[in-house]
Structures are given as structure tokens and as C-alpha cells.
Design a protein around this motif. Structure first.
Motif, PDB file in Angstrom:
ATOM      1  N   UNK A   1      10.558  -5.163 -12.647  1.00  0.00           N
ATOM      2  CA  UNK A   1      11.164  -5.592 -14.159  1.00  0.00           C
ATOM      3  C   UNK A   1      10.115  -5.480 -15.154  1.00  0.00           C
ATOM      4  N   UNK A   2       8.844  -5.294 -15.094  1.00  0.00           N
ATOM      5  CA  UNK A   2       7.845  -5.150 -15.998  1.00  0.00           C
ATOM      6  C   UNK A   2       7.904  -3.419 -16.259  1.00  0.00           C
ATOM      7  N   UNK A   3       7.907  -2.644 -14.955  1.00  0.00           N
ATOM      8  CA  UNK A   3       7.850  -1.282 -15.485  1.00  0.00           C
ATOM      9  C   UNK A   3       9.167  -0.631 -15.817  1.00  0.00           C
ATOM     10  N   UNK A   4      10.135  -1.177 -15.689  1.00  0.00           N
ATOM     11  CA  UNK A   4      11.500  -0.792 -16.239  1.00  0.00           C
ATOM     12  C   UNK A   4      11.340  -0.859 -17.863  1.00  0.00           C
ATOM     13  N   UNK A   5      10.550  -2.064 -18.217  1.00  0.00           N
ATOM     14  CA  UNK A   5      10.484  -2.009 -19.901  1.00  0.00           C
ATOM     15  C   UNK A   5       9.424  -0.894 -20.245  1.00  0.00           C
ATOM     16  N   UNK A   6       8.727  -0.281 -19.392  1.00  0.00           N
ATOM     17  CA  UNK A   6       7.875   0.765 -19.765  1.00  0.00           C
ATOM     18  C   UNK A   6       8.658   2.072 -19.251  1.00  0.00           C
ATOM     19  N   UNK A   7       9.867   1.985 -19.008  1.00  0.00           N
ATOM     20  CA  UNK A   7      10.553   3.409 -18.797  1.00  0.00           C
ATOM     21  C   UNK A   7       9.938   3.987 -17.522  1.00  0.00           C
ATOM     22  N   UNK A   8       9.697   3.150 -16.593  1.00  0.00           N
ATOM     23  CA  UNK A   8       9.488   3.687 -15.107  1.00  0.00           C
ATOM     24  C   UNK A   8       9.711   2.668 -14.149  1.00  0.00           C
ATOM     25  N   UNK A   9       9.432   3.067 -12.890  1.00  0.00           N
ATOM     26  CA  UNK A   9       9.612   2.089 -11.847  1.00  0.00           C
ATOM     27  C   UNK A   9       8.990   2.685 -10.493  1.00  0.00           C
ATOM     28  N   UNK A  10       8.624   1.565  -9.678  1.00  0.00           N
ATOM     29  CA  UNK A  10       8.055   2.006  -8.217  1.00  0.00           C
ATOM     30  C   UNK A  10       9.488   2.302  -7.525  1.00  0.00           C
ATOM     31  N   UNK A  11       9.240   3.123  -6.310  1.00  0.00           N
ATOM     32  CA  UNK A  11      10.257   3.143  -5.227  1.00  0.00           C
ATOM     33  C   UNK A  11      10.620   1.778  -4.506  1.00  0.00           C
ATOM     34  N   UNK A  12      11.987   1.840  -3.993  1.00  0.00           N
ATOM     35  CA  UNK A  12      12.255   0.534  -3.354  1.00  0.00           C
ATOM     36  C   UNK A  12      11.177   0.200  -2.281  1.00  0.00           C
ATOM     37  N   UNK A  13      11.055  -1.172  -1.959  1.00  0.00           N
ATOM     38  CA  UNK A  13      10.217  -1.572  -1.175  1.00  0.00           C
ATOM     39  C   UNK A  13      10.538  -0.966   0.162  1.00  0.00           C
ATOM     40  N   UNK A  14       9.388  -0.551   1.015  1.00  0.00           N
ATOM     41  CA  UNK A  14       9.418  -0.094   2.200  1.00  0.00           C
ATOM     42  C   UNK A  14       8.304  -0.518   3.218  1.00  0.00           C
ATOM     43  N   UNK A  15       8.444  -0.589   4.492  1.00  0.00           N
ATOM     44  CA  UNK A  15       7.150  -1.058   5.363  1.00  0.00           C
ATOM     45  C   UNK A  15       6.957  -0.076   6.295  1.00  0.00           C
ATOM     46  N   UNK A  16       5.871   0.807   6.222  1.00  0.00           N
ATOM     47  CA  UNK A  16       5.974   1.843   7.156  1.00  0.00           C
ATOM     48  C   UNK A  16       4.946   1.782   8.161  1.00  0.00           C
TER      49      UNK A  16
ATOM     50  N   UNK B   1       0.735  -1.235   0.114  1.00  0.00           N
ATOM     51  CA  UNK B   1       0.174   0.176  -0.046  1.00  0.00           C
ATOM     52  C   UNK B   1       0.706   1.237   0.252  1.00  0.00           C
ATOM     53  N   UNK B   2       2.068   1.153   0.373  1.00  0.00           N
ATOM     54  CA  UNK B   2       2.942   2.463   0.629  1.00  0.00           C
ATOM     55  C   UNK B   2       3.680   2.594  -0.619  1.00  0.00           C
ATOM     56  N   UNK B   3       3.759   1.817  -1.608  1.00  0.00           N
ATOM     57  CA  UNK B   3       4.271   1.781  -2.934  1.00  0.00           C
ATOM     58  C   UNK B   3       3.585   2.419  -3.983  1.00  0.00           C
ATOM     59  N   UNK B   4       2.254   2.668  -3.747  1.00  0.00           N
ATOM     60  CA  UNK B   4       1.654   3.416  -4.684  1.00  0.00           C
ATOM     61  C   UNK B   4       0.770   4.645  -4.560  1.00  0.00           C
ATOM     62  N   UNK B   5       0.637   5.637  -5.419  1.00  0.00           N
ATOM     63  CA  UNK B   5       0.029   6.758  -4.945  1.00  0.00           C
ATOM     64  C   UNK B   5      -1.319   6.781  -4.619  1.00  0.00           C
ATOM     65  N   UNK B   6      -2.021   5.691  -4.963  1.00  0.00           N
ATOM     66  CA  UNK B   6      -3.356   5.325  -4.471  1.00  0.00           C
ATOM     67  C   UNK B   6      -3.723   3.767  -4.870  1.00  0.00           C
ATOM     68  N   UNK B   7      -4.700   3.223  -4.021  1.00  0.00           N
ATOM     69  CA  UNK B   7      -5.035   1.869  -4.419  1.00  0.00           C
ATOM     70  C   UNK B   7      -6.463   1.889  -4.159  1.00  0.00           C
TER      71      UNK B   7
END
Length: 417
Positions: free
Chosen positions: A402-417, A50-56
Motif C-alpha cells: 500500500x505504501x509502495x503503490x503510492x510511490x509508483x512501485x510494488x513488491x511481487x505477490x507474497x510467496x513462500x519458497x 526474504x523471498x520478496x526482496x532482491x536483498x536483505x
């Protein structure tokens, strides 16, 4: 020179911050089971992300069966209508950490007008698309909504062999699953059997993602919810199972075990999704209503053994029950029918292939010494500590990136808040 170096460092930090902010601009839409009705593997995994996306946004079950006039289906329709038209009733479960929508849809619609209505019903309740949109589909029927929702990245989470589910339109679901396999960017399967099945459709996209466990919740010591025995010599042994009572439960086996061991109480916690005439006739089989997920550990920790008494069918052979790892994290000895997932932990799970195997295992676990019970608990928890949902979420995030890198974008590193 020093000032120039500081300015260069500041520019670099600003550019990094901008890149990270851009990378975070992803939103996730989940097509899953009804949130909190049964805490599912999708629910556990998405909660860690849930903390890896702007919204869910979570879309409650869109179904895999056409409704029938049976009392059970009519009750389910009433529940769906109530949730869609009013605020859902409060439960003892933890509230969802993101919006959950309850669309009114006709399951497995084939007529174009019905499919258009379904898409409209879902789309009108979701927030407008603002970022790159990732869709997590835990049902093959979600394939009908992907284009209408402008999905950029599609993850098909295959947690069950839907071709083995009772009451499902298998031909229609098979067609949807084949279409989903073509449309998905990533296919995650909960068991090797499902990997083999989906790998035949799309081998390059298919990955194994076994279920995890809420380790700390089930391992933390819990008070005994059962009334104390009048005396140490009058206490009864407790064998337990939790989950929906459905067609995959071997009622005949349970009745035979209850009859053979009258000194043992068999506690069944969960909703009855099928008729249970055989079980109703057994005095030492005790039924209990569903228990909120966060309270299950206090029951499991005080059973002499937990059981997985399943019939042998395609669905069970392909499944990986969440409760298996929860039983083990709670430190409770496990006895199971013979199916692949139960054989993952040969030193911890007694796999029974006959009634006598079941009775021998029940006798052994009911008479464990305190020392041996503590040693079992320690060993089981050592195995489970590295199988948390957080670790599963981290594995999912790597695959998504890995999928997003092919689309020229990526998510931030995994983190647990």
C-alpha cells in the motif's frame, strides 16, 4: 489473425515479466535485536519476507542504553567487540539466511562526532544501495541512520513499550520515538496498548500486528528430553518457563509457589540477566542454560504446565510474549499473571490474580487426565494454526505494498519458497 494474437500475447507476457522484475528490485535493511541471540518477532517476520526482496541486510542491535561499568555491561561490550572484529561463534541455531553485520557504535550518541562515527560504522559494512531501499526499524534509535542510508521507505516496528524498559534513557528514547513516528511511512505495533501509544503520535500510519508462532515447529511431536522416572509413582510434576530471567520475572511469587508445592519442579530455561537470590534458595526451582529455539518444543511438550509469572508494570501491560503462542502451539496448558495479552485466550490460559489462583491452576493442570490433556492440546493447536508467522508476513506485505503503490512501485505477490 492468429499469429497477430500470439505476438500480442508474447509482448504482453514480456511486459509483465519486465514489470515483475522491476517490482522485485527492492532491498531491505533491518535494524533489530542481535540475530539469533533471542529469536525476535522482527526476525520471525523478516524471515518470511526474504523471498520478496532482491536483498536483505540485518544490522545487529545498536542499543537503547548507554553502557555502564557494571559486569553485565562489560561482558556485553566484550561480546560486541568480538562479533565486530572476528567471525561470531557458531551456534546450534540455524544460520542467518542473509548477511548480518555487527557495527561498533556508541548507543544513544548525542555528540555530532559520535553520531557521525556511528553512521560511518554502519554504512561502511552495508552493501552499496542498488534499489529502492526499505528500512525496518525495530529500535527508535535507528532514526539517526535513516538519512545516511538513503532510506526510501521506513517501517517502524514497535514491539515494546521502550519507556518502561529498565536502564533505558527514557527521555532520549522518547524523543527518538517521536522523531521516528514523524519519519516512518508505516508503524506496526505488537499490542493494542502500543497502538494506542503510537496512535497519539501518528494515527494514520499506525497498525496492529500481533505476534505469530512457528506453528509446525512447536506442534510436531518431540521426544522427551527429561530422564525417565524410576516408576510411575515416583515421577515429579514439571512446570516450566523459558526466556531471559530478568526484572520482569516475579521472583517472590515463584518462591512462594515452589514452597507451597514441594512435589513440583519448576524448570527455568534461559540466560540470567539479573540476580536471582530468592530463586537460588529454592530446591525445587531448576535452572537450565538457554536452549536453541528449534529445540524448545521438546521441553514444552513434556511440561505439565507452562507459566508466565510476570510482575505488573508498564512494559508487561504493553507486551505480547512470543512464548505465549509457542506454549499453546506445543499443546501445553498455560498459567499466567494478569495482563492484557494473557487474556486473549480465555478458554486456554488460566489467568491468576492471587497466589491461591496460581496454586489451584497448578493442581488442576498437574492432575489432568490423559483424555482432557489431549483435548486441551487439540483445542490449543486449532487456535494457533491460523496465527503463523507466514500469515503475519503476508499482512505486513500488504501494508508495505500500500505504501509502495503510492510511490509508483510494488513488491511481487507474497510467496513462500
Amino acid at each position: 489473425m492468429k499469429e497477430h494474437a500470439l505476438n500480442k500475447e508474447a509482448v504482453l507476457m514480456k511486459e509483465t515479466a519486465i514489470m515483475r522484475e522491476a517490482a522485485f528490485m527492492k532491498e531491505l535493511i533491518v535494524f533489530g535485536e542481535d540475530y539469533n541471540r533471542h529469536p525476535s518477532s522482527s526476525q520471525h517476520t523478516v524471515n518470511t519476507l526474504q523471498h520478496q526482496f532482491a536483498s536483505i541486510q540485518w544490522v545487529n542491535s545498536i542499543g537503547l542504553r548507554k553502557p555502564s561499568p557494571s559486569p553485565r555491561d562489560l561482558a556485553r561490550i566484550r561480546e560486541k567487540l568480538r562479533n565486530a572484529l572476528t567471525a561470531p561463534p557458531r551456534r546450534d541455531d540455524l544460520p542467518p539466511p542473509f548477511p548480518v553485520i555487527h557495527p561498533l557504535v556508541w548507543p544513544l550518541a548525542e555528540h555530532p562526532l559520535l553520531r557521525w562515527f556511528n553512521q560511518l560504522s554502519v554504512r561502511r559494512q552495508l552493501a552499496r544501495k542498488r534499489h529502492l531501499r526499505v528500512v525496518w526499524a525495530a529500535l527508535p534509535s535507528a532514526v539517526d541512520y535513516l538519512d545516511a542510508l538513503q532510506a526510501d521507505v521506513v517501517i517502524y516496528y514497535c514491539g515494546d513499550d521502550f519507556s518502561g524498559l529498565a536502564g533505558v534513557d527514557h527521555l532520549r528514547v522518547k524523543q527518538m520515538e517521536e522523531h521516528m513516528a514523524q519519519r516512518a511511512d508505516l508503524i506496526l505495533c505488537a499490542s493494542p496498548a502500543l497502538v494506542e501509544k503510537m496512535g497519539r503520535l501518528s494515527p494514520q500510519k499506525t497498525h496492529l500486528l500481533r505476534h505469530g508462532v512457528d506453528f509446525h515447529r512447536f506442534a510436531a511431536p518431540q521426544p522427551d528430553p527429561y530422564p525417565p522416572a524410576p516408576s510411575p509413582t515416583q515421577g515429579r510434576y514439571k512446570i516450566g518457563f523459558y526466556g531471559s530471567l530478568n526484572q520482569w520475572l516475579d521472583q517472590t511469587l515463584l518462591c512462594e509457589l515452589a514452597a507451597a508445592r514441594p512435589e513440583v519442579d519448576f524448570h527455568l530455561i534461559g540466560r540470567r540477566d539479573c540476580d536471582t537470590p530468592l530463586l537460588d534458595a529454592c530446591d525445587n526451582i531448576k535452572f537450565h542454560p538457554p536452549v536453541p529455539h528449534q529445540h524448545l518444543a521438546q521441553y514444552v511438550q513434556h511440561w505439565d504446565a507452562a507459566i508466565l509469572p510476570f510482575v505488573d508494570n508498564a512494559q508487561i501491560r504493553a507486551c505480547d510474549p512470543l512464548k505465549l503462542r509457542e506454549y499453546l502451539a506445543a499443546g501445553c496448558p498455560v498459567i499466567s499473571s494478569n495482563f492484557p495479552a494473557a487474556r486473549q485466550y480465555p478458554c486456554l490460559v488460566s489467568v491468576a490474580t492471587s497466589q491461591q489462583d496460581w496454586l489451584d491452576a497448578i493442581d488442576a493442570f498437574c492432575h489432568l487426565s490423559q483424555q482432557h490433556r489431549l483435548q486441551y492440546r487439540k483445542t490449543a493447536r486449532q487456535h494457533m494454526v491460523n496465527e503463523s508467522w507466514e500469515m503475519r508476513g503476508e499482512a505486513v506485505l500488504i501494508l508495505i505494498n500500500n505504501i509502495l503503490e503510492e510511490k509508483q512501485t510494488c513488491l511481487p505477490e507474497f510467496s513462500i519458497i
